[in-house]
Write a protein that holds these residues in place. Sequence first.
Motif, short mmCIF file in Angstrom:
data_model
loop_
_atom_site.label_atom_id
_atom_site.label_comp_id
_atom_site.label_asym_id
_atom_site.label_seq_id
_atom_site.Cartn_x
_atom_site.Cartn_y
_atom_site.Cartn_z
N GLN A 78 -1.00 -5.65 1.02
CA GLN A 78 -1.04 -5.71 -0.45
C GLN A 78 -1.78 -4.49 -1.03
OE1 GLN A 78 -2.98 -8.58 -3.78
NE2 GLN A 78 -2.31 -9.60 -1.95
N CYS B 238 -5.85 -0.71 -3.43
CA CYS B 238 -6.96 0.11 -2.92
C CYS B 238 -6.66 1.59 -3.10
CB CYS B 238 -7.17 -0.17 -1.44
SG CYS B 238 -5.67 0.18 -0.49
N CYS C 175 -3.56 2.51 7.58
CA CYS C 175 -3.97 1.27 6.92
C CYS C 175 -4.11 0.20 7.99
CB CYS C 175 -2.91 0.88 5.89
SG CYS C 175 -3.15 -0.79 5.23
N TYR C 176 -5.21 -0.58 7.94
CA TYR C 176 -5.45 -1.66 8.90
C TYR C 176 -5.21 -3.03 8.28
CZ TYR C 176 -7.40 1.59 12.32
OH TYR C 176 -7.55 2.60 13.24
N GLY C 177 -4.74 -3.06 7.06
CA GLY C 177 -4.34 -4.33 6.47
C GLY C 177 -5.46 -5.20 5.94
N CYS C 178 -6.57 -4.58 5.49
CA CYS C 178 -7.72 -5.40 5.07
C CYS C 178 -7.44 -6.19 3.79
CB CYS C 178 -8.96 -4.54 4.90
SG CYS C 178 -9.01 -3.59 3.37
N ARG C 179 -6.36 -5.83 3.06
CA ARG C 179 -6.06 -6.54 1.81
C ARG C 179 -5.04 -7.64 2.00
NH1 ARG C 179 -7.92 -4.71 -2.68
NH2 ARG C 179 -6.09 -5.43 -3.82
N VAL D 136 0.84 -1.21 0.00
CA VAL D 136 0.00 0.00 0.00
C VAL D 136 0.87 1.26 0.00
CG1 VAL D 136 -1.66 1.31 1.41
CG2 VAL D 136 -1.98 -1.15 1.07
N ALA E 264 -4.54 3.23 -1.53
CA ALA E 264 -4.27 3.78 -0.18
C ALA E 264 -5.44 4.63 0.31
CB ALA E 264 -2.97 4.58 -0.18
N VAL E 265 -6.65 4.15 0.08
CA VAL E 265 -7.83 4.97 0.34
C VAL E 265 -7.93 5.42 1.80
CG1 VAL E 265 -9.30 2.90 0.61
CG2 VAL E 265 -10.34 5.08 0.00
N CYS E 266 -7.57 4.56 2.74
CA CYS E 266 -7.71 4.92 4.16
C CYS E 266 -6.72 6.00 4.54
CB CYS E 266 -7.53 3.69 5.04
SG CYS E 266 -8.70 2.39 4.64
#
Length: 255
Positions: free
Chosen positions: A195, A198, A209-213, A170, A200-202
């Motif tokens: 990964q 996204c 980033c909270y690592g949702c990917r 990210v 880096a939308v957050c």
Amino acid sequence: MTIQNTKLLKPTIAIYDFTDCEGCEVQLVSLLEDFLQLEKRVEIVNWRLGQEHNHPGPFDVCIIEGTPITLLEQKLLKELRAKSKVLVGLGACATLGGIPAIVSKKQRNAMYKKIYSENYKPRGLDSLPLANYVPVDYLIHGCPADKADILRSLTDLLAGKMPAPFPYPVCMECKLKGPECRLLNQKPCLGPVSQAGCDAVCVRGGTGCYGCRGNVSGANWTSLKKTLSQFMTHDEMKKYVSVFLSATDEYKNLK
Ligand code: SF4
Ligand code: SF4
Ligand code: SF4
């Protein structure tokens, strides 16, 4: 890999959901225009949320959103695996266990009883990724899954090739957009190990980033943990990482 039936029949797609918020399916619905184009090339034969008449299979591609936290869902998952040529996990609940994994089976059952009374018989088990139960061919990451990533993945699958995961973190997308790195300001972020895909939308929206990917290939958790520990206690780090990654080894290794 081939998912073409014959020259006359279109490939068949099924979309199922287990325990989750259905936000990733809302992403599918919001892709309506693209789906109408896609439907000229495929036949969506089973989608509880999107149509009334559904076919029991077998399927060329089966897309599953959510985590199987009841025995019934786990049984259905195994049946779907058996009758699908390609099985795809959609969204962080399916790929990582996701937000439902924040609470354990024991905590979840205590909550059920508090809400529905002591007589309620809970059916919930631990929230785990689909891959803990069956082989999964491809994961479309994110919470919710990114629309462009969904289209890219389905387009590749329908072309008969396996989509490639994003090979960079990210941070790469974040730096292209230019916000100052949160870690330099002692604010948490899992961008270096997560990964991309996204945009880096957050981080662009003002949070870490909270690592949702999920993990990027070669993710250096040891280094990130060392950096985070300069300004977070162990408990704070665990809480931060638990948002999406409670069911992962990375979270368990923090204990
Ligand atoms: S990944 Fe996020 S948006 Fe998708 S179903 Fe799970 S909680 Fe909802
Ligand atoms: S650590 Fe977070 S804020 Fe820093 S560059 Fe990476 S994604 Fe951006
Ligand atoms: S920035 Fe991190 S938490 Fe946000 S969507 Fe991207 S991978 Fe997920």
